[in-house]
Structure formats: structure tokens, C-alpha cells
Design an enzyme around this catalytic site. Sequence first.
Site, mmCIF file in Angstrom:
data_model
loop_
_atom_site.group_PDB
_atom_site.id
_atom_site.type_symbol
_atom_site.label_atom_id
_atom_site.label_comp_id
_atom_site.label_asym_id
_atom_site.label_seq_id
_atom_site.Cartn_x
_atom_site.Cartn_y
_atom_site.Cartn_z
ATOM 1 N N SER A 37 39.940 45.803 37.676
ATOM 2 C CA SER A 37 39.755 45.071 38.766
ATOM 3 C C SER A 37 38.734 43.952 38.091
ATOM 4 O O SER A 37 38.018 44.178 37.143
ATOM 5 C CB SER A 37 39.013 45.597 40.022
ATOM 6 O OG SER A 37 38.547 44.760 40.747
ATOM 7 N N TYR A 77 31.806 51.742 41.834
ATOM 8 C CA TYR A 77 33.040 51.256 41.348
ATOM 9 C C TYR A 77 33.102 50.091 40.342
ATOM 10 O O TYR A 77 33.862 50.232 39.572
ATOM 11 C CB TYR A 77 33.495 50.578 42.607
ATOM 12 C CG TYR A 77 34.963 50.031 42.581
ATOM 13 C CD1 TYR A 77 36.159 50.736 42.291
ATOM 14 C CD2 TYR A 77 35.273 48.473 42.526
ATOM 15 C CE1 TYR A 77 37.452 50.377 42.034
ATOM 16 C CE2 TYR A 77 36.674 48.134 42.339
ATOM 17 C CZ TYR A 77 37.474 48.968 42.159
ATOM 18 O OH TYR A 77 38.792 48.502 42.044
#
Length: 245
Positions: free
Chosen positions: A140, A163
Site C-alpha cells: 500500500s 497497518y
Amino acid sequence: MKSALVTGANKGIGFEVARQLAQKGMYVYLGSRQVENGLEAIDQLKAEGINNVEAIQLDITNEESVKEARIEIGKKTKSLDILINNAGIYGGYPQSAFDATIEQFKEAYNVNVYGVVRVTQAFIDLLKKSSEPRIVNVSSSQGSITLHSDPSYKYYDYKGVVYLSSKAALNMYTVVLAYELKDTNFKINAVCPGYTKTDFNGHRGPGSVEDAGKRIVKYALMDRDGPTGKFFSEENNPETGEIPW
């Protein structure tokens, strides 16, 4: 027929990647933590006329499950051409540097980092037998330290320490893995599919799974002149795709 393994492939982006690879003539193993969910995904694809697919029980957080998946796939093929490390989790809330718990970090890293390591190490021998092995680690742009230290980055205020740090760790694993295999036919890259509307984010993302799948498949099917050891996010860089680590 070339073969591919996609982790977390029973739904969302992983399912779409499996579909697109199968449509391009690959034999695709759909890794699914719950085999029942994988079989349902296979039924859906076969209803679309896609038959070159197979469900594999694969819980990337479980060493024995990974080993069993390697044994099972090894019975069916002598080599593996593509590995898509797609399975991932967000890690729950809160994600503040002050409030996120150690248990959150452990859970997220067990999937997003250790799971990728487990699967890659388990299947590297089959990948080495391919003439053009490819590994795509689904990352990501949120894992880019450079972007997240830049106030002009469009997601600068979307901070989540669990995350983001897990994806940054995954990115470093990608860099080292590509380096150690730089003198081979391997092409290994980290690819951000973009902010996509899936269960992962409560369907808040604006992007489609079709576009996300295309971005990943593009790097899975690169020719010998393609890049390796790079980080790509076409959402953030539509021209060349490459973004900073």
C-alpha cells in the site's frame, strides 16, 4: 500451462486477481483460510466459464497450513510461475501511536509480514523451477515512509501506526528479497492496488476491484525486461507507477 498462487483469494482484490490471471490462461490456485470460502469462490468462477482454477486451504498465519499447501500444490505441479502475496488485514482500532496495543501489532504483522515470509519461503523452491518466476507483494502507498512524511501527500492525514508500519516492513522484505535474487530471472515488486472498494475498508474506497486487479496482474505478467525491487502505485503516480519507499 503456467501456474499461479494467490493468497487471500476467496474474495475482494485477491479473487479478482485470480479471475484475471485465469482469464489470461494461467492455472490459478486460490488460497483461502477457510476452504469452504475458497470452494464457493471456485463455484462462482466456474459459473462464469472459468475452469482453470482450484481452491487450496491456506492460512498464512499457520506454519502447518502453509506446509500442507506447499505439499498439496507440489503434488500437482513441478513449478510455480507466479506468487501473489495478497492476504492482509488492517489491524483494528485504535491505530494511534499512543493507544494501539501490542496485540494489534502482533496480529497485523503475523498476516502482513510474517505470513508473506512463511508463504514465500515455503514456495521459493517451486518458483525457482520456473523460467520466469514473478512475486508480487500486495502493499500500500500507506507503507511509504517518504510519502507519509510529506504534508502534500493526499493521504497524509490518514495515519494508522499498526497497518502503516506493517506495510513498511513488508516493503523492506520485498527490497531484500529482490536484492538476493537480482542475478536470476525473478521479478519481485511491491504493488499498491489503490484505495479500492472492498470489505477490507468497509467499501469506502473509490476504486474498483477490476482496476485494482489489473494493476497487480500487470506486474505479475511482466516480461524479462521488466523492473524488479521496485514499489508501484499507479493511483499515486499514473505516469510511471513508481513511488518512493
